[in-house]
Motif scaffolding. Structure first.
Motif, PDB file in Angstrom:
ATOM      1  N   LEU A 275      -1.287  12.546  -5.708  1.00 16.20           N
ATOM      2  CA  LEU A 275      -1.774  13.040  -4.431  1.00 16.20           C
ATOM      3  C   LEU A 275      -1.775  11.922  -3.386  1.00 16.20           C
ATOM      4  O   LEU A 275      -2.384  10.875  -3.575  1.00 16.20           O
ATOM      5  N   PHE A 276      -1.110  12.169  -2.277  1.00 15.64           N
ATOM      6  CA  PHE A 276      -1.019  11.220  -1.172  1.00 15.64           C
ATOM      7  C   PHE A 276      -1.763  11.826   0.014  1.00 15.64           C
ATOM      8  O   PHE A 276      -1.372  12.860   0.543  1.00 15.64           O
ATOM      9  N   ILE A 277      -2.858  11.189   0.396  1.00 13.22           N
ATOM     10  CA  ILE A 277      -3.691  11.697   1.486  1.00 13.22           C
ATOM     11  C   ILE A 277      -3.473  10.837   2.724  1.00 13.22           C
ATOM     12  O   ILE A 277      -3.667   9.620   2.683  1.00 13.22           O
ATOM     13  N   TYR A 278      -3.057  11.483   3.796  1.00  7.54           N
ATOM     14  CA  TYR A 278      -2.828  10.782   5.068  1.00  7.54           C
ATOM     15  C   TYR A 278      -3.273  11.707   6.199  1.00  7.54           C
ATOM     16  O   TYR A 278      -3.598  12.893   5.966  1.00  7.54           O
ATOM     17  N   PRO A 279      -3.366  11.206   7.421  1.00  4.53           N
ATOM     18  CA  PRO A 279      -3.916  12.014   8.517  1.00  4.53           C
ATOM     19  C   PRO A 279      -3.266  13.388   8.634  1.00  4.53           C
ATOM     20  O   PRO A 279      -2.038  13.525   8.573  1.00  4.53           O
ATOM     21  N   GLY A 280      -4.124  14.383   8.748  1.00  4.15           N
ATOM     22  CA  GLY A 280      -3.696  15.780   8.755  1.00  4.15           C
ATOM     23  C   GLY A 280      -4.176  16.513   7.521  1.00  4.15           C
ATOM     24  O   GLY A 280      -4.265  17.751   7.511  1.00  4.15           O
ATOM     25  N   TYR A 281      -4.535  15.762   6.484  1.00  3.33           N
ATOM     26  CA  TYR A 281      -5.043  16.364   5.253  1.00  3.33           C
ATOM     27  C   TYR A 281      -6.419  16.983   5.491  1.00  3.33           C
ATOM     28  O   TYR A 281      -7.266  16.409   6.186  1.00  3.33           O
ATOM     29  N   GLN A 282      -6.646  18.165   4.927  1.00  2.00           N
ATOM     30  CA  GLN A 282      -7.933  18.857   5.040  1.00  2.00           C
ATOM     31  C   GLN A 282      -8.735  18.642   3.751  1.00  2.00           C
ATOM     32  O   GLN A 282      -8.356  19.129   2.692  1.00  2.00           O
ATOM     33  N   PHE A 283      -9.823  17.900   3.858  1.00  4.32           N
ATOM     34  CA  PHE A 283     -10.642  17.607   2.673  1.00  4.32           C
ATOM     35  C   PHE A 283     -11.421  18.840   2.236  1.00  4.32           C
ATOM     36  O   PHE A 283     -11.974  19.566   3.057  1.00  4.32           O
ATOM     37  N   LYS A 284     -11.472  19.043   0.920  1.00  2.00           N
ATOM     38  CA  LYS A 284     -12.090  20.247   0.367  1.00  2.00           C
ATOM     39  C   LYS A 284     -13.353  19.962  -0.436  1.00  2.00           C
ATOM     40  O   LYS A 284     -14.153  20.850  -0.678  1.00  2.00           O
ATOM     41  N   VAL A 285     -13.534  18.719  -0.886  1.00  2.00           N
ATOM     42  CA  VAL A 285     -14.646  18.389  -1.775  1.00  2.00           C
ATOM     43  C   VAL A 285     -15.540  17.307  -1.196  1.00  2.00           C
ATOM     44  O   VAL A 285     -16.767  17.450  -1.158  1.00  2.00           O
ATOM     45  N   VAL A 286     -14.962  16.206  -0.750  1.00  2.00           N
ATOM     46  CA  VAL A 286     -15.725  15.002  -0.386  1.00  2.00           C
ATOM     47  C   VAL A 286     -16.360  15.142   1.000  1.00  2.00           C
ATOM     48  O   VAL A 286     -15.707  15.554   1.963  1.00  2.00           O
ATOM     49  N   ASP A 287     -17.645  14.778   1.072  1.00  2.00           N
ATOM     50  CA  ASP A 287     -18.389  14.845   2.330  1.00  2.00           C
ATOM     51  C   ASP A 287     -18.688  13.462   2.917  1.00  2.00           C
ATOM     52  O   ASP A 287     -18.747  13.285   4.133  1.00  2.00           O
ATOM     53  N   VAL A 288     -18.913  12.488   2.049  1.00  2.00           N
ATOM     54  CA  VAL A 288     -19.270  11.123   2.463  1.00  2.00           C
ATOM     55  C   VAL A 288     -18.433  10.170   1.632  1.00  2.00           C
ATOM     56  O   VAL A 288     -18.201  10.410   0.436  1.00  2.00           O
ATOM     57  N   LEU A 289     -17.988   9.078   2.252  1.00  2.00           N
ATOM     58  CA  LEU A 289     -17.122   8.133   1.553  1.00  2.00           C
ATOM     59  C   LEU A 289     -17.622   6.699   1.705  1.00  2.00           C
ATOM     60  O   LEU A 289     -17.844   6.221   2.822  1.00  2.00           O
ATOM     61  N   LEU A 290     -17.809   6.030   0.566  1.00  2.00           N
ATOM     62  CA  LEU A 290     -18.071   4.590   0.561  1.00  2.00           C
ATOM     63  C   LEU A 290     -16.766   3.901   0.210  1.00  2.00           C
ATOM     64  O   LEU A 290     -16.119   4.240  -0.779  1.00  2.00           O
ATOM     65  N   THR A 291     -16.383   2.919   1.010  1.00  2.00           N
ATOM     66  CA  THR A 291     -15.097   2.275   0.810  1.00  2.00           C
ATOM     67  C   THR A 291     -15.161   0.839   1.288  1.00  2.00           C
ATOM     68  O   THR A 291     -16.171   0.403   1.855  1.00  2.00           O
ATOM     69  N   ASN A 292     -14.099   0.075   1.035  1.00  2.00           N
ATOM     70  CA  ASN A 292     -13.996  -1.280   1.550  1.00  2.00           C
ATOM     71  C   ASN A 292     -13.109  -1.278   2.791  1.00  2.00           C
ATOM     72  O   ASN A 292     -12.674  -0.220   3.256  1.00  2.00           O
ATOM     73  N   PHE A 293     -12.782  -2.446   3.299  1.00  2.00           N
ATOM     74  CA  PHE A 293     -11.855  -2.563   4.427  1.00  2.00           C
ATOM     75  C   PHE A 293     -10.467  -2.854   3.863  1.00  2.00           C
ATOM     76  O   PHE A 293     -10.272  -3.829   3.136  1.00  2.00           O
ATOM     77  N   HIS A 294      -9.505  -2.014   4.227  1.00  2.00           N
ATOM     78  CA  HIS A 294      -8.223  -1.975   3.524  1.00  2.00           C
ATOM     79  C   HIS A 294      -7.086  -2.703   4.236  1.00  2.00           C
ATOM     80  O   HIS A 294      -7.141  -2.962   5.440  1.00  2.00           O
ATOM     81  N   LEU A 295      -6.042  -2.967   3.456  1.00  2.00           N
ATOM     82  CA  LEU A 295      -4.863  -3.651   3.968  1.00  2.00           C
ATOM     83  C   LEU A 295      -4.145  -2.807   5.021  1.00  2.00           C
ATOM     84  O   LEU A 295      -4.119  -1.573   4.923  1.00  2.00           O
ATOM     85  N   PRO A 296      -3.526  -3.469   6.001  1.00  2.00           N
ATOM     86  CA  PRO A 296      -2.668  -2.738   6.943  1.00  2.00           C
ATOM     87  C   PRO A 296      -1.541  -2.024   6.190  1.00  2.00           C
ATOM     88  O   PRO A 296      -1.102  -2.476   5.135  1.00  2.00           O
ATOM     89  N   ARG A 297      -1.143  -0.890   6.716  1.00  2.00           N
ATOM     90  CA  ARG A 297       0.008  -0.139   6.192  1.00  2.00           C
ATOM     91  C   ARG A 297      -0.175   0.303   4.737  1.00  2.00           C
ATOM     92  O   ARG A 297       0.801   0.561   4.033  1.00  2.00           O
TER      93      ARG A 297
END
Length: 337
Positions: A275-297
């Motif tokens: 599964l590749f999620i990129y802008p335009g994807y409609q999330f169906k399960v996740v409401d809140v996300l904890l993440t780090n700061f990611h690499l460009p590109r």
């Protein structure tokens, strides 16, 4: 959509080269969608969770998947990174070294040998020859494969490249959003009435790979194996039906949950996800996300842009750079609400 739109300049001194001296002391940038940004310390995450929520962890454990040896006959240095287990002692691997072709033998310490038996799309298939089990081989001669941007690894870097709740061996990269949790912080979250559950995604080395195609939509994800238990699926479904929020710890958790959502609910199972999620994807399960700061590109950056909106994420990243946040695996955290 062009990948160059997801590039940004980052001062090299903000790339965290080792973890904090004490786990759980990192900074936390909170991005409340439609509201704004605030700055905190990680233990304050408890204030942003509420009774009825469910916190979802990835319990994959990183194996010592990097092996260093020499090419039989020439003595040339060879580095092997295990990518995917095909049989007990047969693995798909990435190699660094000169002319490591099918038929090549690689000598490792302690008399362990490996034969390159195939070449598949630039990756090698190797068969290990030893009286030791594969687990024993890795424990004796393997090392944890730190990300390539960790230029000066320390003993602490290797020791802390695991979450405190890691338990299922098989990942070659860590689900790094979980690095910030201590057992004490998790206990405080439970005391607040938040359910904590686990799933598994055996994170692959592709998580560090930049998107190399110009058009985002043409990128192909490296497949990764996941496991979602009946109990975890049931708890998440029940909490969500009662109005609780699903709080994903890391992009790996997001990809499993969104992969397993079918017929209007989360279904348990195990298998491979691409599964590749990129802008335009409609999330169906996740409401809140904890993440780090990611690499460009990178694909994780594309995922968080899909979740919160590219403009909001890039604004938050600019703020983080201005405030001196630490980036990437050993860096600080971001909570997106």
């Amino acid at each position: 959509m062009r990948i160059e739109e997801f590039d940004y300049p980052l001062p090299s001194h903000l790339i965290a080269q080792e973890p904090p001296a004490r786990r759980g002391t990192s900074r936390l940038l909170v991005l409340e969608r439609g509201k704004g940004i605030s700055h905190h310390r990680f233990p304050e995450i408890v204030n942003y969770l509420r009774e009825g929520d469910v916190l979802v962890l990835n319990d994959a454990r990183v194996i010592p998947a990097r092996l260093r040896g020499i090419k039989k006959g020439t003595g040339g240095k060879v580095e092997v990174l295990l990518l995917e287990k095909l049989k007990e002692k047969v693995w798909k691997v990435a190699v660094r070294g000169r002319k490591i072709l099918p038929g090549t033998w690689i000598e490792f310490p302690r008399g362990i040998m490996a034969e390159v038996i195939d070449d598949v799309e630039g990756k090698r298939i190797v068969k290990f020859h030893s009286s030791l089990s594969m687990r024993e081989i890795l424990n004796q001669i393997g090392e944890v494969p730190l990300p390539p941007y960790i230029k000066f690894p320390t003993d602490r870097s290797f020791r802390k490249y695991q979450t405190v709740y890691a338990r299922k061996n098989g990942a070659v990269a860590a689900p790094t959003a979980g690095f910030h949790f201590t057992k004490g912080i998790l206990e405080k979250i439970k005391e607040k009435g938040v359910e904590i559950v686990s799933l598994t995604l055996y994170v692959g080395w592709g998580t560090f790979a930049p998107v190399k195609v110009e058009e985002v939509e043409k990128h192909k994800m490296e497949r990764e194996f996941y496991e979602l238990s009946e109990e975890t699926a049931r708890i998440i479904n029940e909490r969500k039906e009662k109005g609780g929020r699903v709080v994903a710890v890391g992009t790996t958790v997001v990809r499993v949950l969104e992969t397993c959502r079918r017929e209007g609910r989360l279904l348990p199972g195990k298998g491979w996800t691409e599964l590749f999620i990129y802008p335009g994807y409609q999330f169906k399960v996740v409401d809140v996300l904890l993440t780090n700061f990611h690499l460009p590109r990178s694909t994780p950056l594309l995922l968080v842009c899909a979740f919160a909106g590219k403009e909001a994420i890039f604004s938050a990243y600019q703020e983080a750079i201005k405030e001196g946040y630490r980036f990437y695996s050993f860096g600080d955290a971001m909570l997106i609400i």
